[in-house]
Design a protein around this motif. Structure first.
Motif, PDB file in Angstrom:
ATOM      1  N   LEU A 122      34.016  32.982  48.891  1.00 31.05           N
ATOM      2  CA  LEU A 122      35.428  33.544  48.923  1.00 31.05           C
ATOM      3  C   LEU A 122      36.082  32.419  48.342  1.00 31.05           C
ATOM      4  CD1 LEU A 122      37.301  36.006  49.025  1.00 31.05           C
ATOM      5  CD2 LEU A 122      37.495  35.189  51.517  1.00 31.05           C
ATOM      6  N   ALA A 123      36.101  31.098  48.967  1.00 37.43           N
ATOM      7  CA  ALA A 123      36.879  29.816  48.759  1.00 37.43           C
ATOM      8  C   ALA A 123      36.735  29.558  47.076  1.00 37.43           C
ATOM      9  CB  ALA A 123      36.475  28.752  49.396  1.00 37.43           C
ATOM     10  N   TYR A 124      35.551  29.803  46.679  1.00 44.12           N
ATOM     11  CA  TYR A 124      35.071  29.404  45.205  1.00 44.12           C
ATOM     12  C   TYR A 124      35.741  30.425  44.350  1.00 44.12           C
ATOM     13  CZ  TYR A 124      32.192  29.162  41.101  1.00 44.12           C
ATOM     14  OH  TYR A 124      31.822  29.086  39.571  1.00 44.12           O
ATOM     15  N   GLN A 125      35.800  31.697  44.894  1.00 41.98           N
ATOM     16  CA  GLN A 125      36.436  32.785  43.876  1.00 41.98           C
ATOM     17  C   GLN A 125      37.929  32.557  43.929  1.00 41.98           C
ATOM     18  OE1 GLN A 125      33.956  33.519  42.004  1.00 41.98           O
ATOM     19  NE2 GLN A 125      34.309  35.730  42.125  1.00 41.98           N
ATOM     20  N   ALA A 126      38.518  32.151  44.810  1.00 45.42           N
ATOM     21  CA  ALA A 126      39.816  31.953  44.969  1.00 45.42           C
ATOM     22  C   ALA A 126      40.400  30.961  44.141  1.00 45.42           C
ATOM     23  CB  ALA A 126      40.409  31.731  46.431  1.00 45.42           C
ATOM     24  N   ARG A 127      39.651  29.871  43.795  1.00 47.55           N
ATOM     25  CA  ARG A 127      40.058  28.705  42.991  1.00 47.55           C
ATOM     26  C   ARG A 127      39.866  29.113  41.666  1.00 47.55           C
ATOM     27  NH1 ARG A 127      36.596  25.475  46.957  1.00 47.55           N
ATOM     28  NH2 ARG A 127      38.151  24.677  48.396  1.00 47.55           N
ATOM     29  N   ARG A 128      39.080  29.864  41.422  1.00 44.82           N
ATOM     30  CA  ARG A 128      38.899  30.599  39.929  1.00 44.82           C
ATOM     31  C   ARG A 128      40.185  31.675  39.628  1.00 44.82           C
ATOM     32  NH1 ARG A 128      33.488  33.000  38.947  1.00 44.82           N
ATOM     33  NH2 ARG A 128      34.160  32.779  36.726  1.00 44.82           N
ATOM     34  N   GLY A 129      41.012  32.182  40.462  1.00 47.58           N
ATOM     35  CA  GLY A 129      41.738  33.117  40.285  1.00 47.58           C
ATOM     36  C   GLY A 129      42.312  33.141  39.017  1.00 47.58           C
ATOM     37  N   ALA A 130      43.099  31.867  38.553  1.00 53.87           N
ATOM     38  CA  ALA A 130      43.524  31.653  37.267  1.00 53.87           C
ATOM     39  C   ALA A 130      42.770  32.207  36.019  1.00 53.87           C
ATOM     40  CB  ALA A 130      43.875  30.453  37.012  1.00 53.87           C
ATOM     41  N   GLU A 131      41.453  32.316  36.155  1.00 51.06           N
ATOM     42  CA  GLU A 131      40.407  32.716  35.131  1.00 51.06           C
ATOM     43  C   GLU A 131      40.691  34.019  35.185  1.00 51.06           C
ATOM     44  OE1 GLU A 131      36.462  31.338  35.634  1.00 51.06           O
ATOM     45  OE2 GLU A 131      36.959  29.506  36.582  1.00 51.06           O
ATOM     46  N   TYR A 132      41.056  34.765  36.193  1.00 51.03           N
ATOM     47  CA  TYR A 132      41.142  36.359  36.055  1.00 51.03           C
ATOM     48  C   TYR A 132      42.487  36.784  36.022  1.00 51.03           C
ATOM     49  CZ  TYR A 132      36.315  36.090  37.552  1.00 51.03           C
ATOM     50  OH  TYR A 132      34.857  35.794  37.841  1.00 51.03           O
ATOM     51  N   GLY A 133      43.579  35.971  35.790  1.00 52.87           N
ATOM     52  CA  GLY A 133      45.129  36.161  35.633  1.00 52.87           C
ATOM     53  C   GLY A 133      45.673  36.400  37.156  1.00 52.87           C
TER      54      GLY A 133
END
Length: 465
Positions: free
Chosen positions: A60-71
């Motif tokens: 979840l921490a990893y995905q949160a940091r990738r948030g900008a990739e998904y807008g």
């Protein structure tokens, strides 16, 4: 002291030992269940339940940091390791309570203490609360599991050393975690703590990570870890470890480039596990051990002593909870229902809970070649799977090994999003003895990850020897 006589004694409460004594008691047997530690065994207390709970937090921490990739804009992401630990503890407590609540069964007697054999069918239990009890039974089942292998490196006895249990009790994030061991445990914790925010270095003595896997799988896993900022060192041997003047850990390794020193804040030993057999005094019962120290069993899980059985990790072989549960299936048939069932010819799948997930079942390409089989290979990158593209989970690949003559699936590896789930579909096809063409031609729902199986098996063809 007079022996207390039972119909059966089960020593240990891991995945298999949790259910067998209940079934024996329900069948009218008088059963003693002996456990020296927390009920539920490794899986519930220090293995599957706690580690996969923490893996979920790390993802979840990893995905949160990738948030900008998904807008999606999330702002800075930080991890409260103490809160992660409390969530893990709550999961463990819930799983343990769930098991404990089932123990109210007529004929089942829970004895909390450490058992040791005093004869082929007799054990003495040193009770946790003091005193001893002497038990005997015509049937005894050993399910004592394994523990982390001690680290034998110069100076290791003088430094703060973490293992796969104690690392989950940390309340503060390591600045730099050094991990000894490039197997399943080391990689899961390495990626987990990197995603939590630690600097991570993995030190592995072999030439590549995950030595049970094919070379291309190991290489792809290493690439994934390095892409996330993990330092991966292979073909290096730990020589000594020491504490620095400022309380850090300094590891000296020997490798192709000579001597190298690595400094970190914490050191995790993930070099393997050893069986819990010493306290049992197996020699007192005449129970033979393998050269590795694990208990020797036949195809029906019976030891060298008639009527004494071993199940789960303590007997050696792949150390998977689901395999322990299948051992329970074998013993349930042989001891409860009176059937004659063996553990031969079982297809054993497994998953490594790195991200992307690694699922595998059956033979690797290397194993098939070593057996001299004529094979076909199917391979498909996850970047060719529509669902993986849509979700931004394109790392990894699928690979299948096919018997060229029968077209039967010999094995498969899926390194990708939900790799274990996709692998399980292939496992079912193997259990049903479907030819690979059945999956190549099947209609899978669009756009699911499983749809990639069409492309994987459509790509099957000959390979160079």
């Amino acid at each position: 002291m007079t022996d207390e006589n039972f119909d059966a004694i089960v020593i240990g409460t891991s995945q298999g030992g949790r259910f067998l004594p209940l079934d024996l008691a329900k069948a009218g047997k008088r059963v003693a269940l002996v456990e020296r530690g927390p009920l539920g065994g490794v899986c519930v207390n220090t293995g599957c339940t706690p580690t996969k709970t923490m893996v979920a937090s790390a993802r979840l921490a990893y995905q949160a940091r990738r948030g900008a990739e998904y807008g999606v804009r999330t702002g800075p992401v930080s991890v409260d390791l103490a809160a992660v630990r409390e969530r893990k503890r709550a999961m463990v407590a819930g799983a343990r309570d769930n098991y404990t609540s089932r123990l109210s069964q007529d004929g089942l007697h829970l004895i909390e203490g450490e058992a040791r054999f005093t004869g082929p069918h007799a054990v003495q239990v040193a009770l946790n609360g003091g005193g001893t009890r002497n038990l005997s039974a015509p049937v005894i089942v050993i399910d004592t599991g394994t523990r982390p292998k001690p680290l034998a490196v110069n100076g290791s006895e003088n430094v703060r050393l973490l293992d796969s249990t104690s690392i989950m009790e940390l309340g503060e994030l390591p600045e730099h975690l050094i991990i000894l061991g490039g197997g399943y445990i080391g990689l899961e914790f390495g990626q987990m703590f990197r995603r939590f925010g630690s600097e991570v270095t993995i030190v592995h003595t072999g030439p590549r990570l995950l030595t049970r896997e094919d070379d291309d799988v190991s290489a792809e896993v290493a690439a994934v870890l390095r892409d996330e900022g993990i330092m991966v060192l292979t073909s290096v041997t730990p020589d000594r470890v020491e504490e620095t003047d400022d309380g850090r850990v300094r590891l000296t390794v020997l490798g192709p480039n000579g001597e190298e020193k690595i400094e970190g804040s914490h050191l995790l030993s993930a070099i393997g596990r050893v069986p819990n057999v010493e306290a049992l005094a197996p020699a007192s019962a005449g129970i033979r051990l393998q050269s590795t120290g694990f208990i020797e069993v036949d195809d029906y899980l019976e030891t060298s002593v008639p009527g004494v059985y071993a199940m789960g990790d303590v007997k050696g072989g792949p150390a998977f909870t689901h395999l322990s549960f299948d051992d329970y299936r074998v013993l349930h048939a042989n001891l409860v229902t009176g059937e004659k069932v063996s553990m031969l010819d079982r297809i054993v799948p497994y998953a490594v809970f790195i991200d992307p997930q690694l699922g595998r079942v059956g033979m690797t390409e290397r194993q098939a070649r070593e057996e001299g089989r004529d094979i076909l290979i199917g391979r498909l990158p996850m970047s060719a799977v529509v669902r993986a593209i849509e979700t931004g989970e394109t790392r990894g690949f699928m690979k299948a090994v096919i018997d060229a003559r029968t077209h039967q699936i010999l094995g498969a590896t899926v390194l990708g999003a939900e790799g274990g789930e996709i692998m399980s579909i292939i496992q079912i096809a193997m259990l049903g003895k479907l030819p690979y063409t059945a999956l190549a031609d099947a209609i899978f729902t669009h756009p699911l990850l499983a749809e990639g199986l069409n492309g994987l098996f459509a790509a099957v063809g000959p390979v160079d020897a």
